[in-house]
Enzyme design. Structure first.
Site, PDB file in Angstrom:
ATOM      1  N   ARG A  50      -3.830  -5.435 -21.941  1.00 41.06           N
ATOM      2  CA  ARG A  50      -4.076  -7.026 -22.271  1.00 41.06           C
ATOM      3  C   ARG A  50      -5.640  -7.298 -22.514  1.00 41.06           C
ATOM      4  O   ARG A  50      -6.467  -6.612 -21.758  1.00 41.06           O
ATOM      5  CB  ARG A  50      -3.576  -7.957 -21.332  1.00 41.06           C
ATOM      6  N   GLU A  56     -11.327 -16.025 -16.228  1.00 40.92           N
ATOM      7  CA  GLU A  56     -11.487 -14.705 -15.698  1.00 40.92           C
ATOM      8  C   GLU A  56     -11.694 -15.054 -13.852  1.00 40.92           C
ATOM      9  O   GLU A  56     -12.465 -16.016 -13.591  1.00 40.92           O
ATOM     10  CB  GLU A  56     -12.814 -14.017 -16.092  1.00 40.92           C
ATOM     11  N   HIS A  57     -11.166 -13.981 -13.159  1.00 36.80           N
ATOM     12  CA  HIS A  57     -11.229 -14.362 -11.743  1.00 36.80           C
ATOM     13  C   HIS A  57     -10.975 -15.730 -11.118  1.00 36.80           C
ATOM     14  O   HIS A  57     -11.363 -16.348 -10.128  1.00 36.80           O
ATOM     15  CB  HIS A  57     -12.680 -13.994 -11.159  1.00 36.80           C
ATOM     16  N   GLY A 161     -11.352  -2.965 -18.236  1.00 34.44           N
ATOM     17  CA  GLY A 161     -11.075  -4.463 -18.145  1.00 34.44           C
ATOM     18  C   GLY A 161      -9.950  -4.685 -19.118  1.00 34.44           C
ATOM     19  O   GLY A 161      -9.609  -5.920 -19.312  1.00 34.44           O
ATOM     20  N   SER A 163      -7.074  -3.570 -18.756  1.00 34.03           N
ATOM     21  CA  SER A 163      -5.601  -3.376 -17.677  1.00 34.03           C
ATOM     22  C   SER A 163      -4.962  -2.126 -17.908  1.00 34.03           C
ATOM     23  O   SER A 163      -3.780  -2.286 -17.896  1.00 34.03           O
ATOM     24  CB  SER A 163      -5.001  -4.450 -17.936  1.00 34.03           C
ATOM     25  N   SER A 164      -5.600  -1.034 -18.093  1.00 34.62           N
ATOM     26  CA  SER A 164      -4.885   0.206 -18.009  1.00 34.62           C
ATOM     27  C   SER A 164      -4.145   0.477 -16.646  1.00 34.62           C
ATOM     28  O   SER A 164      -2.945   1.133 -16.769  1.00 34.62           O
ATOM     29  CB  SER A 164      -5.847   1.346 -18.397  1.00 34.62           C
ATOM     30  N   ASP A 208      -2.404  -9.496 -14.982  1.00 31.58           N
ATOM     31  CA  ASP A 208      -2.208  -8.304 -15.938  1.00 31.58           C
ATOM     32  C   ASP A 208      -0.760  -7.985 -16.012  1.00 31.58           C
ATOM     33  O   ASP A 208      -0.213  -7.541 -17.160  1.00 31.58           O
ATOM     34  CB  ASP A 208      -3.001  -7.187 -15.233  1.00 31.58           C
ATOM     35  N   ASN A 252     -14.152   1.691 -12.203  1.00 32.77           N
ATOM     36  CA  ASN A 252     -12.922   1.761 -11.641  1.00 32.77           C
ATOM     37  C   ASN A 252     -12.898   0.442 -10.410  1.00 32.77           C
ATOM     38  O   ASN A 252     -13.765   0.691  -9.455  1.00 32.77           O
ATOM     39  CB  ASN A 252     -12.657   3.104 -11.069  1.00 32.77           C
ATOM     40  N   LYS A 253     -11.856  -0.224 -10.555  1.00 33.80           N
ATOM     41  CA  LYS A 253     -11.945  -1.488  -9.566  1.00 33.80           C
ATOM     42  C   LYS A 253     -11.538  -0.864  -8.128  1.00 33.80           C
ATOM     43  O   LYS A 253     -11.934  -1.569  -7.301  1.00 33.80           O
ATOM     44  CB  LYS A 253     -11.085  -2.546 -10.013  1.00 33.80           C
TER      45      LYS A 253
END
Ligand code: ADP
Ligand code: NG1
Ligand code: MG
Length: 507
Positions: A50, A56-57, A161, A163-164, A208, A252-253
């Protein structure tokens, strides 16, 4: 079977449309599956990534967001075997993602102390989410797992960012639910996917996974989380076209505490205000939306309360414990922090709260402008907006200009108040500013992509060429070699809203 596979399309349908963009990837995945597992897959799953247009946030604070599904997606080919309880995963990118096998009757998600989780752990989060759901439906009886062979192909740029991670987790949820014959609606699947992705360590808000299941082609979705999950299609003003540009600074989050630190700061801010307002259940008020509801106030009034009760730029852990929350350090850690935020000693509560509130106001304005100015019944994806003056400069009353301003303000706030931008993202934004194109970082940030708003396909083409010349072609040699082969078309592209999750079955 009553499943979420509404809108399922068959393989024969695809074969009739060999020009279909998905076709070659599905064909490759099918061959790969047969080569790896020696049989036919039972079905395929498509789960889109997406792009979040604005908001955001704010999802983990309970406020609405405005994303749309993109073309890039995770594809799974899935087979099942009731004779055993093994899950076997294979990724078409064999050099990058190792093979994985485990016994599902002893499912465990092993996360590293430091660094990024292994790719298959995202898949296991989804399996775990469905197993818990089955157990709940069977009054606590553990699930009898069914063995699965899964081959995966993904083209959402990872850690960027778009949303993989959630496409991967949500695809695992859908495949596991289908194999175990668990009848679920799209909204339930989205809620389960949001909940179980938290096993990877990040406390996401659900945007997401919601858009992955609820997206509809041709429109963005206004997604609400409170009091329950709801998606309202939003037609974008005629001609408006969104461009995604990947800074190529990956983030990587789950590998750092940055994301959860922001979640913790927002939760603390909401609870401290709730305590000042003398709500007896202040400890349970984790999200601003709950606080706002309890106060029966507007976002503007909530902003005033933030300035009144959280005036300082920085709060230390000691002063939060002693003056604000009246707890000792041990209780503070237990009740207010997460596993990877225990080290936090300083907190920027005012700045984070102001971003969330002002960003939520921008989302509301963005929606209002779209609804006020929607003139054509469908999104234009191959036409030129006749009203554009062709040079990207527009008169301030045009909806496009208003939307662009909101996007620009959003980025500024993410950079300054939320501190989740990156120098490479800021460079892309400066270039967009110079071209008078409204743009902002999209997704969690700290790297990844920007999304920009153009008023026609023509101006979007000019914008893309400008970014190629001034950003992408100036990249270091290694990135140039990796992405420049097809003129950077995979890293800077126009994107059009697509449909949500699908299951394809062989006839
Ligand atoms: P994003 O912003 O893309 O959601 P995250 O940091 O949340 O970024 O998740 C990225 C991780 O998701 C990757 O490091 C990888 O483990 C996993 N992932 C994404 N795409 C794939 C893929 N095609 N195959 C395997 N794993 C993937
Ligand atoms: P990405 O960038 O896809 O990891 C994250 C969260 C969202 C949302 C955005 C910021 C997850 C799975 N996703 O997205 O819920 O909070 O950041 O708006 O945690
Ligand atoms: Mg993610």
């Amino acid at each position: 079977m009553a499943t979420s596979a509404e809108g399922a399309i068959s393989m024969s349908h695809l074969e009739l449309h060999t020009e279909h963009r998905l076709y070659s990837r599905l064909r490759e995945l099918y061959d790969f599956y047969r080569h790896q597992f020696g049989g036919e897959p039972d079905f395929f799953v498509r789960m889109p990534g997406r792009v979040n247009i604005i908001g955001e946030h704010v999802d983990y604070c309970g406020y609405p967001v405005l994303p749309m599904a993109i073309d890039q997606c995770i594809l799974l080919a899935v087979g099942h075997n009731e004779e055993n309880t093994f899950l076997q995963l294979r990724n078409v990118e064999t050099k990058r993602y190792e093979n994985f096998k485990c016994d599902l009757s002893a499912l465990s998600i092993d996360l590293p102390q430091n660094g990024a989780p292994k790719w298959y752990n995202y898949y296991l989060c989804g399996v775990k989410g469905i197993f818990e759901q089955i157990q709940q439906a069977h009054s606590g009886e553990p699930t009898r797992p069914i063995g699965m062979h899964v081959a995966l192909s993904g083209n959402i740029p990872p850690a960027s960012g778009l949303s993989s991670s959630s496409a991967l987790v949500s695809a695992a949820v859908l495949a596991t639910a289908y194999v175990h014959q668990l009848p679920l609606e799209r909204k339930q699947l989205a809620a389960i996917s949001a909940r179980c992705e938290r096993y990877i360590g990040t406390q996401g808000g659900g945007m997401d996974q919601a858009i992955a299941y609820l997206a509809k082609a041709g429109c963005a979705q206004f997604i609400e989380f409170h009091p329950g999950l709801n998606a309202t299609p939003i037609q974008l003003p005629a001609g408006v076209c969104f461009i995604v540009a990947n800074s190529l600074a990956a983030k990587n989050k789950a590998a750092s505490s940055d994301f959860n630190e922001r979640v913790v700061e927002c939760r603390l801010a909401a609870r401290i205000i709730a305590k000042h307002m003398k709500f007896s259940n202040w400890r349970g008020m984790l999200r601003f939306v709950q606080l706002q509801e309890a106060l029966h106030c507007t976002l503007g009034e909530l902003e005033e309360l933030v300035l009144k009760w959280l005036p300082k730029d920085i709060y230390t852990r000691a002063e939060l414990c002693t003056h604000e929350l009246e707890v000792d350090d041990e209780e503070f850690e237990r009740e207010f922090l997460t596993a990877n935020t225990r080290h936090m000693t300083q907190f920027k509560l005012k700045q984070r709260a102001l971003h969330v509130i002002q960003e939520s106001l921008r989302v509301a304005k963005f929606r209002e402008i779209c609804e006020r100015h929607h003139t054509k019944p469908q999104y234009i994806c191959n036409g030129v907006n006749e009203k554009s003056n062709g040079n990207g400069v527009n008169d301030a009353s045009k909806p496009f200009t208003l939307l662009s301003q909101l996007m620009r303000q959003s980025h500024q706030s993410l950079k300054e108040l939320y501190e989740c931008s990156h120098t490479d993202l800021d460079r892309l934004i400066s270039l967009s500013d110079e071209a008078e194109v409204g743009a902002r970082l999209t997704g969690a940030g700290w790297g990844g992509c920007v999304v920009a708003c153009c008023d026609s396909l023509e101006s979007s083409k000019r914008y893309i060429e400008m970014l190629k010349a001034n950003y992408f072609k100036l990249l270091p040699q290694d990135l140039h070699e990796r992405y420049g082969a097809n003129d950077f078309d995979d890293v800077v592209f126009a994107t059009f809203p697509g449909n949500g999750a699908e299951i394809f079955q062989l006839n």
